[in-house]
Design an enzyme around this catalytic site. Sequence first.
Site, PDB file in Angstrom:
ATOM      1  N   CYS A  12     102.636   5.174  52.548  1.00  0.00           N
ATOM      2  CA  CYS A  12     101.821   6.316  52.209  1.00  0.00           C
ATOM      3  C   CYS A  12     102.781   6.781  53.434  1.00  0.00           C
ATOM      4  CB  CYS A  12     100.521   6.117  52.069  1.00  0.00           C
ATOM      5  SG  CYS A  12      99.442   6.970  52.911  1.00  0.00           S
ATOM      6  N   CYS A  24      99.642   6.810  56.519  1.00  0.00           N
ATOM      7  CA  CYS A  24      99.360   5.759  57.069  1.00  0.00           C
ATOM      8  C   CYS A  24     100.130   4.600  57.151  1.00  0.00           C
ATOM      9  CB  CYS A  24      97.889   5.222  56.042  1.00  0.00           C
ATOM     10  SG  CYS A  24      97.718   4.787  54.811  1.00  0.00           S
ATOM     11  N   CYS A  71      95.224   7.548  48.631  1.00  0.00           N
ATOM     12  CA  CYS A  71      95.664   6.260  49.415  1.00  0.00           C
ATOM     13  C   CYS A  71      94.025   6.097  49.810  1.00  0.00           C
ATOM     14  CB  CYS A  71      96.417   6.847  50.460  1.00  0.00           C
ATOM     15  SG  CYS A  71      96.449   5.446  51.487  1.00  0.00           S
ATOM     16  N   CYS A  73      93.415   5.965  54.029  1.00  0.00           N
ATOM     17  CA  CYS A  73      93.367   7.524  54.862  1.00  0.00           C
ATOM     18  C   CYS A  73      92.949   8.448  54.195  1.00  0.00           C
ATOM     19  CB  CYS A  73      94.981   7.595  55.642  1.00  0.00           C
ATOM     20  SG  CYS A  73      95.874   8.537  54.303  1.00  0.00           S
ATOM     21  N   CYS A 109     101.708   9.682  38.191  1.00  0.00           N
ATOM     22  CA  CYS A 109     101.768  10.291  38.628  1.00  0.00           C
ATOM     23  C   CYS A 109     102.403  10.717  40.376  1.00  0.00           C
ATOM     24  CB  CYS A 109     101.914  11.523  37.570  1.00  0.00           C
ATOM     25  SG  CYS A 109     103.401  12.706  37.242  1.00  0.00           S
TER      26      CYS A 109
END
Length: 131
Positions: free
Chosen positions: A46, A49, A95, A98, A118
């Site tokens: 990510c 984070c 995510c 976060c 995707c």
Amino acid sequence: MTIKKTDAEWKAQLTEEQFRVTRQHGTEPAFSGALWDEKKDGVYNCICCGAALFSSDTKYDSGSGWPSFYEPMDDARNGTTEDRSFFMKRTEVHCDECQAHLGHVFPDGPEPTGLRFCINSASLDFKPEED
């Protein structure tokens, strides 16, 4: 534990495009992201984070123009919500650490899962395997 920051804190950390995609639920144009055609082995984290989200082992060329994966590294790090924007019904992927918007998941991927995650390149930080 969910990471919470103000928009000002996210803007200080991210590029304008990363902020638009991850914090404002944007989408980058197909075939424009830096990682859609990445072929190296490694982990996709990510951008907000640093949580490990996808492995190159599950990445494949879906022809869509976005990085596509048939399975996340850890289901606990990827959340989903229903997205009814643009007159469509889709499943948004975010995510769980976060709440960054990552992209969408569709039921038209390859075996063994049949799923196509995707994901926007702007929401990912690729870390190649070290030799």
